[in-house]
Scaffold this motif. Structure first.
Motif, PDB file in Angstrom:
ATOM      1  N   GLU A   1       0.805  -1.217   0.000  1.00 25.62           N
ATOM      2  CA  GLU A   1       0.000   0.000   0.000  1.00 25.62           C
ATOM      3  C   GLU A   1       0.843   1.275   0.000  1.00 25.62           C
ATOM      4  O   GLU A   1       0.308   2.374   0.095  1.00 25.62           O
ATOM      5  CB  GLU A   1      -0.927   0.028   1.219  1.00 25.62           C
ATOM      6  CG  GLU A   1      -2.130  -0.878   1.107  1.00 25.62           C
ATOM      7  CD  GLU A   1      -1.819  -2.340   1.417  1.00 25.62           C
ATOM      8  OE1 GLU A   1      -0.806  -2.602   2.083  1.00 25.62           O
ATOM      9  OE2 GLU A   1      -2.579  -3.208   0.992  1.00 25.62           O
TER      10      GLU A   1
ATOM     11  N   LYS B   1      -0.127   3.901  -2.696  1.00 30.24           N
ATOM     12  CA  LYS B   1      -1.547   4.260  -2.810  1.00 30.24           C
ATOM     13  C   LYS B   1      -1.758   5.719  -2.400  1.00 30.24           C
ATOM     14  O   LYS B   1      -1.087   6.233  -1.503  1.00 30.24           O
ATOM     15  CB  LYS B   1      -2.407   3.371  -1.915  1.00 30.24           C
ATOM     16  CG  LYS B   1      -2.238   1.901  -2.172  1.00 30.24           C
ATOM     17  CD  LYS B   1      -3.323   1.384  -3.030  1.00 30.24           C
ATOM     18  CE  LYS B   1      -3.038  -0.102  -3.247  1.00 30.24           C
ATOM     19  NZ  LYS B   1      -4.055  -0.826  -3.778  1.00 30.24           N
TER      20      LYS B   1
ATOM     21  N   PHE C   1      -7.460   6.695  -1.011  1.00 29.94           N
ATOM     22  CA  PHE C   1      -7.674   5.262  -0.812  1.00 29.94           C
ATOM     23  C   PHE C   1      -7.867   4.953   0.669  1.00 29.94           C
ATOM     24  O   PHE C   1      -8.779   4.233   1.058  1.00 29.94           O
ATOM     25  CB  PHE C   1      -6.486   4.479  -1.380  1.00 29.94           C
ATOM     26  CG  PHE C   1      -6.498   3.022  -1.035  1.00 29.94           C
ATOM     27  CD1 PHE C   1      -7.299   2.129  -1.738  1.00 29.94           C
ATOM     28  CD2 PHE C   1      -5.707   2.533  -0.005  1.00 29.94           C
ATOM     29  CE1 PHE C   1      -7.308   0.784  -1.417  1.00 29.94           C
ATOM     30  CE2 PHE C   1      -5.720   1.195   0.327  1.00 29.94           C
ATOM     31  CZ  PHE C   1      -6.514   0.317  -0.381  1.00 29.94           C
TER      32      PHE C   1
END
Length: 120
Positions: free
Chosen positions: A17, A20, A24
């Protein structure tokens, strides 16, 4: 958590992640919050049904009957009586009262524990 430690945690534990965007994570937080609210709403019991459940558990404990007695005899009998005397719609409201074997057992244990604590 300090920003530097948060960043280190993020890069070491959540490498997938790392790239991201911030949106998000905001969406994830919002979805998680809504999910928690749904669980809380689904698990709440009406106060009157809770009181009725405790009163039935008290009567079962006082009579010294097994916990399954409620599920297989008392609830069906109460449903029949209310359906005959009042209406089927009102009888269906009784089905909302938590009277399963485990629930009655837990209620009896709660009341016994409370009585023991009051005596001390």
């Amino acid at each position: 958590m300090k920003p530097s430690k948060l960043m280190r945690h993020f890069t070491t534990k959540h490498q997938k992640e790392a790239d991201k965007p911030l949106d998000f994570f905001k969406r994830k937080l919002k979805a998680f919050s809504q999910q928690q609210n749904t669980i809380i709403q689904a698990s709440t019991v009406n106060e009157s049904t809770l009181l009725a459940s405790y009163k039935v558990a008290y009567r079962v404990a006082k009579a010294g009957k097994p916990h399954t007695f409620v599920e297989y005899l008392i609830l069906p009998a109460a449903l029949d009586m209310v359906e005959i005397m009042v209406s089927k719609q009102e009888a269906n409201k009784l089905k909302n009262i938590p009277l399963s074997d485990n629930t009655i057992s837990r209620r009896v244990n709660d009341m016994a524990k409370d009585i023991q604590e009051q005596e001390v």
